[in-house]
Motif scaffolding. Structure first.
Motif: not given
Ligand code: FAD
Length: 329
Positions: A105-117
């Motif tokens: 749940x957490x990792x995709x949210x953080x990666x989207x905010x950081x615009x990283x893969x």
């Protein structure tokens, strides 16, 4: 403290979940190859800092603690805020999460905010020593091939990692490191979701990822009653019952027993596969077990390719005899 390999530690009620130790072990080897250090990120309610030192014993060089009464229970938005702030400030090279329900749940949210893969559900990680990139391996196309993915142009490189796959390093109480507490600049919108109640699941069965001995049942057990002899053998061994997806989907046993690509990854000392054909999606979850014994009436079942010992025959005949023999031994 820029660069480095960061590990997001999962804890419940102040107890570090196994995946945290596994990730610290894996991060230690990645950091060694990169000549960097391991940083554990510990997020939780008041008092959580008490367990920070333990993370150093298990391989962290540094621990960052975000301690706040509003972080007592996991919630996507405030936890995402904590991690985004830390990552933007520290600029780590790599960030690892467990592929648990929280990590997923957490990792995709953080990666989207950081615009990283983000490479999800990895079963293997390594460093390409030529370009220093993280090589992230995961099953693809229904587990029929393993894809190795790298994130060339964005930082940090992020992955969620399957539980039970990586090995912790040995705990060493002489290991030293630093512990740093941080303040988080929360915004009101981080608390837009209000947690009303936490209802513990009292029906949860024992954790098969921790069992030393597992007896797995597949479609070949023939029905829910077939799991009775599987369970009896597991009890005699002081072990737990595992299952294939076919058995779970038939409703013969709960899905917390499922081993495989869409279930759990297990590494017991002994795995006895009963009436399980050995589909690749099942093998992915158990092939690293210490010793594998397969019982199957079909001599050419693929499970025998990974088994240390194979018994060709009807499990309904073999299991009770095996159970009686073990009880007498
Ligand atoms: P079967 O393949 O039907 O095998 C039953 C076996 O029992 C046979 O080998 C038969 O010879 C034997 N048998 C029958 N009767 C007896 C008897 N009396 N005594 C002894 N042997 C007997 N599967 C998983 O297990 N875990 C997963 O996480 C998973 N994820 C998947 C993800 C995807 C995307 C997909 C497409 C599939 C996934 N599967 C998973 C399903 C997987 O492909 C297989 O269908 C499944 O593992 C088969 O389960 P099984 O071996 O119990 O059943």
């Amino acid at each position: 403290m820029s660069k480095n390999v960061y590990v997001v530690i999962e804890q419940r009620d102040g107890r570090v979940q196994n995946i945290g130790y596994e990730l610290l072990g894996e991060a230690s080897s990645l950091a060694f190859d990169l000549k960097q250090e391991v940083v554990a990120v510990l997020i939780g309610g008041v008092g959580i800092s008490k367990i920070a030192q333990e993370l150093i014993y298990w391989g962290a060089n540094h621990v960052i603690v975000a301690e706040d009464s509003r972080l007592q229970e996991y919630s996507t938005l405030p936890y995402s805020r904590v991690l985004t702030q830390i990552i933007l400030t520290d600029e780590p090279e790599i960030v690892l999460f467990g592929a648990s329900s929280i990590g997923r749940d957490l990792a995709p949210r953080v990666s989207a905010r950081l615009k990283t893969g983000l490479t999800a559900d990895c079963t293997g990680l390594s460093i390409n020593l030529d370009n220093q990139l993280l090589m992230m391996t995961r099953p693809a196309f229904g587990g029929n091939l393993m894809a190795t993915i790298c994130c060339k142009h964005h930082k940090p490189q992020m992955a969620t990692v399957r539980t039970g796959v990586m090995q912790p390093i040995e705990r060493d109480d002489n290991r030293t490191g630093t512990i740093r507490s941080i303040e988080i600049a929360f915004q009101r919108k981080d608390f837009a979701v209000e947690l009303v109640e936490v209802i513990p699941n009292d029906n949860i069965s024992a954790d098969i990822t921790k069992a030393k001995y597992l007896v797995g049942g597949g479609r070949g057990v023939g029905g829910p009653e077939g799991f009775k002899i599987v369970r009896e053998l597991a009890n005699t061994l002081n072990g737990e019952v595992a299952a294939s997806r076919a058995a779970v989907e038939s409703g013969w046993i709960g899905n917390d027993h499922q081993v495989g690509q869409t279930g759990k990854t297990v590494r017991p000392d002994l795995y006895i596969a009963c009436g399980i054909s050995g589909a690749i999606q099942h093998l992915t979850g158990m092939e690293n077990s210490g010793t594998i014994i397969a019982i199957n009436k079909n001599a050419s079942a693929p499970i025998f390719n990974v088994a240390d010992l194979g018994i060709v025959g009807d499990l309904h005949v073999i299991l009770p005899k095996l159970n009686d023999a073990l009880k007498e031994a």
